[in-house]
Design an enzyme around this catalytic site. Structure first.
Site, mmCIF file in Angstrom:
data_model
loop_
_atom_site.group_PDB
_atom_site.id
_atom_site.type_symbol
_atom_site.label_atom_id
_atom_site.label_comp_id
_atom_site.label_asym_id
_atom_site.label_seq_id
_atom_site.Cartn_x
_atom_site.Cartn_y
_atom_site.Cartn_z
ATOM 1 N N GLU A 1 -1.164 -9.271 12.245
ATOM 2 C CA GLU A 1 -1.019 -8.869 10.843
ATOM 3 C C GLU A 1 0.437 -8.586 10.485
ATOM 4 O O GLU A 1 0.912 -8.952 9.415
ATOM 5 C CB GLU A 1 -1.880 -7.633 10.579
ATOM 6 C CG GLU A 1 -1.854 -7.147 9.148
ATOM 7 C CD GLU A 1 -2.728 -5.921 8.939
ATOM 8 O OE1 GLU A 1 -2.927 -5.531 7.777
ATOM 9 O OE2 GLU A 1 -3.211 -5.341 9.942
ATOM 10 N N ASP B 1 0.770 -1.234 0.000
ATOM 11 C CA ASP B 1 0.000 0.000 0.000
ATOM 12 C C ASP B 1 0.812 1.301 0.000
ATOM 13 O O ASP B 1 0.766 2.083 -0.943
ATOM 14 C CB ASP B 1 -0.939 0.014 1.211
ATOM 15 C CG ASP B 1 -1.866 -1.183 1.237
ATOM 16 O OD1 ASP B 1 -1.647 -2.118 0.455
ATOM 17 O OD2 ASP B 1 -2.796 -1.198 2.041
#
Length: 829
Positions: A789, A592
């Site tokens: 994560e 991202d």
């Protein structure tokens, strides 16, 4: 077939599939001119058995416990609960959907097999309760068999001895069919039900069925002296049935509270605010059993409790009972441990008991998080010219075009997929799914093929697959509005092609399996593709047109410009650029906020995308070759060679000694933009560098440099020397991610086990990195109860999304990788 006792249960799946194994043996032993018909018949038989074996599951993965079949608009069953002796806690801590804000002390599957079931534990600290759910699947009959669940509640150490808990089992039916409480006309005249509650129903796909919610063994119930408890005692079970609009069925918690409001209003009217019943009595559903498409079955317990939920298919040989459930739970636990250890044997130094529970937990949460989704997505197919992103300032023009667009709901479709996180990302993500399937492929090949086909079948006519699958109102409700719309010109890393390569690796190394032996039919079904090469090739043949379609969609939509800027490269066609770029992000790349060229330019070339294209091309070339499509294989071989050469010509920077993105400077010259980290490693991670490549040594040096990427917890996403390190959003600008560390480890292993000048260095890096990654994920799991994560590169602590049992579960695969620290090997000079 035996119809009594455990033998009937244990052999149910075996007898269901026995004829498949017979067909397989006959097919292998008696080749004849009708070979294609034989394979087609076998494929159909295996598909039928596979669909039945995988029909039911905890496929409402966004719920702590939610069961449904892989059928659109069908039955859903789930649980809700809360501490019941406190007004505030009861409203605040009512559990249903998995939420990070619930502050659980941990939850998830301790063991889970997609074909037989498993055990989930939920440590609900705020409700002072631990819940264990044993879920069992029972094959047999023509409608996919039956299932059962045992729900046990145990007060935590800090709970009061008289802890009160309210538990609601609910079931809904969307679409055509019937669902009602048995003898509801008689039951509706009572104040509650004693003993078991039975619901019965029927649908076209499931046939007739019953659902029994048992009273359980010797459960205690809260003592209540309020006058309201005499007409409605808490040792009864309360059932509320209703008919509501189908689009609201997923809002079962809201509907439950709306139903309880009737009890609250009646109590206010009869007793007044100053003399309200205790919360255990006040927050109960009215006892109105009957017909409907939503049914709540509520129990109120004092202290520990236990009850069963028994779904019996009318076509099964015999109904499910609690006694049989007990025996099947024991059998499943033994068989799962045996199968798991066989598939994922932990290699030194992780072959010790303390890692066994951890390993099973990680994998079980991956497969226990598989979901079935059906619904419509929102897509912008306006095809605005700004979406081609060809002009300078394209990101602003594209944003304006998106504001003008009117996205529409597409026709609903289904998706069978893992989810990255049940609490935060309970939906399908394209680039995550390839990583998810790597360990699943080891355990259950047919399951992996099912998921692969589900994803590729979601492809549109052009070859585009939505990178985020947000199907239906329930999934949409979990996503911020700005991320709900999908765009047919946006790509995502094609990680599903990694799975295809793994399948081909297994095919090339596998040998026909032994027929019979001590394998039961479920085990055989998991590995049948590699016992019968024709079966695996049939799967690949059915996928092949879709693979080609997506490949050429990538080439058409994500091309990069070589000719306009006089770039020197072996090929004028093999260059690529992610669409969907903004100043700070390329969400489509998966990395991202990883730093890129500033400002964005339509002449950019992205080294990670051309690397993915190289891997994709190699995978497609290998599939074509395996299927005997020699012309296609030759065509893809040419593309692959051109990509490898262009990676070097367009992206290697001699001064920086790394691979870099390219952009166009103010003088209209092509220049490199170098940010050392995951993006610059991608040619190595996708297998684009040979073991004797002159570029390999600088890549290995970068990986092992603690001043740049190396940390005690894994490889950092960005070099510590980069000016963007740890800045701004800091999502992919320093943290350690397990999916990319897995790719690094696999690539190091490949170099370390192949003759070449850098074999020893690769072995050393591999062995140290493998220990660092596993030990840190294990340590944080022990400390917090969760996989995470990402991990902090300075402290190793898990961060961002908790219960991220998607690609973080790759540690299971890493533990099963060979230990090279003591193995032989030497560099060739």
């Amino acid at each position: 077939m035996p119809t009594q006792g455990i033998m009937g249960w244990h052999l149910g799946l075996s007898f269901l599939l026995a004829w498949i194994l017979l067909a397989l043996d006959v097919t292998n032993a008696n080749r004849h001119e009708d070979g294609e018909n034989d394979v087609s018949s076998l494929v159909n038989k295996v598909a039928k058995a596979n669909n039945e074996s995988l029909l039911w599951g905890p496929y409402k993965s966004n719920l702590y416990f939610g069961v449904q079949p892989r059928i659109p608009k069908s039955i859903v069953a789930g649980l809700m609960w809360s501490r019941a002796d406190d007004y505030e806690a009861l409203q605040k801590n009512f559990r249903h959907t998995c939420e990070q804000s619930d502050e659980m002390a941990g939850y998830g599957w301790e063991e889970y097999d997609p074909r037989t079931g498993g055990r989930e534990t939920i440590h609900d600290a705020n409700n002072q309760l631990d819940i264990t759910i044993d879920f069992v699947k029972i094959s047999g009959g023509k409608h996919g068999g039956s299932w059962a669940a045992r729900v046990k509640g145990t007060p935590r150490e800090d709970a009061p001895s008289d802890l009160s808990t309210t538990v609601i089992f609910y079931t809904t039916l969307e679409g055509l069919g019937r669902l009602e409480v048995d003898d509801w006309e008689t039951e509706s005249r009572k104040v509650g039900t004693e003993g078991n509650v039975r619901l019965s129903g029927a649908t076209m796909e499931l046939g007739r069925f019953t659902i029994d919610v048992t009273a359980g063994p010797d459960n205690d119930h809260p003592h209540c002296n309020h006058p309201s408890c005499e007409p409605k005692p808490l040792d009864k079970t309360f059932v509320a049935s209703m008919e509501i609009p189908s689009e609201a069925l997923w809002q079962s918690k809201i509907m439950l509270f709306a139903t309880m409001r009737q009890t609250l209003q009646e109590a206010l009217q009869e007793y007044g605010e100053q003399n309200l019943p205790p919360p255990e009595r006040l927050f109960t559903v009215p006892h109105i059993p009957g017909k409907g498409n939503m049914h709540f079955v509520q129990k109120v317990f004092r202290g520990p409790f236990e009850f069963d939920i028994l779904f019996s298919s009318g076509s099964s040989p015999e109904p499910v009972t609690s006694e049989k459930l007990t025996k099947q739970i024991e059998n499943n636990a033994k068989s799962f441990s045996t199968n798991f250890e066989k598939v994922f044997p932990r290699k030194s130094p992780f072959n010790t008991p303390e890692y066994a529970e951890f390993s099973k937990n990680m994998f079980s949460n991956l497969v226990g998080g598989i979901g079935y989704f059906y619904g419509s997505g929102i897509v912008d197919r306006s095809a605005a010219p700004e979406y081609d992103e060809l002009d300078e300032g394209f990101w602003e023009e594209a944003a304006e075009a998106r504001e003008r667009a009117k996205p529409e709901e597409e026709e609903p479709h289904e998706l069978f997929t893992c989810v990255p996180s049940r609490s935060f990302f309970p939906r399908g993500f394209l680039w995550d799914e390839g990583f998810h399937l790597i360990p699943i492929l080891d355990y259950d090949v047919e399951l992996a093929f099912d998921i692969l086909k589900s994803w590729f079948n979601s492809m549109d006519e052009d070859g585009w697959i939505a990178r985020e699958q947000i199907l239906g109102l329930e999934a949409r409700n979990k996503v911020p509005p700005e991320f709900r719309v999908q765009y047919p010109h946006y790509a995502n890393p094609p990680t599903l092609f990694m799975v295809l390569e793994s399948i081909l690796d297994k095919l090339e190394s596998s040998k026909p399996g032994k027929k019979g032996g001590d394998l039961n039919a479920a085990d055989r079904l998991r590995s049948i593709d590699f016992e019968n090469r024709d079966l695996a090739l049939a799967h690949l043949r059915s996928l092949y047109p879709l693979l080609k379609r997506q490949y050429f969609w990538f080439k058409k939509t994500q091309w990069g410009d070589i000719k306009s800027y006089d770039r020197e490269a072996y090929s004028t066609k093999e260059a690529y650029r992610w669409r969907g770029r903004t100043v700070m992000h390329i969400l489509t790349s998966g990395f991202d906020d990883y730093p890129r060229a500033q400002p964005p330019h339509p002449g950019e070339l992205h080294v990670d995308l051309i690397s993915w294209m190289g891997m994709m091309t190699r995978a497609l070339r290998r599939v074509a070759s395996a299927l005997g499509k020699t012309d296609d294989a030759e065509e893809f071989s040419g593309y692959e060679d051109a990509i490898k050469r262009n990676i070097d010509d367009l992206h290697w920077d001699d001064a920086a000694q790394t691979f870099c993105d390219a952009t166009i400077d103010e003088y209209e010259e092509s220049v490199h933009v170098c940010h050392k980290g995951y993006v610059s490693l991608m040619p190595f991670l996708t297998g684009m560098l040979a073991p004797d490549s002159p570029r390999l040594k600088p890549v290995l040096d970068l990986i092992g440099d603690s001043a740049e990427l190396w940390s005690d917890y894994g490889i950092r996403s960005l070099s510590k020397k980069d000016p963007n390190y740890g800045k701004d959003e800091n999502y992919w600008r320093s943290p350690v991610w397990i999916n990319i560390n897995y790719m690094i480890l696999k690539s190091l292993y490949d170099v370390g086990t192949s003759p070449g000048p850098h074999q020893s260095q690769a072995r050393q890096l591999y062995s140290a990195l493998r220990k660092n990654v596993i030990n840190n994920v294990f340590r944080e799991w022990k400390r917090t109860g969760y996989a995470w994560e990402q991990y902090n590169p300075d402290t190793g602590k898990g961060q961002r999304t908790q219960h991220f049992t998607g690609w973080t579960s790759l540690v299971v695969k890493i533990m099963a990788m060979e230990d090279l620290s003591t193995a032989g090997g030497h560099d060739e000079l």
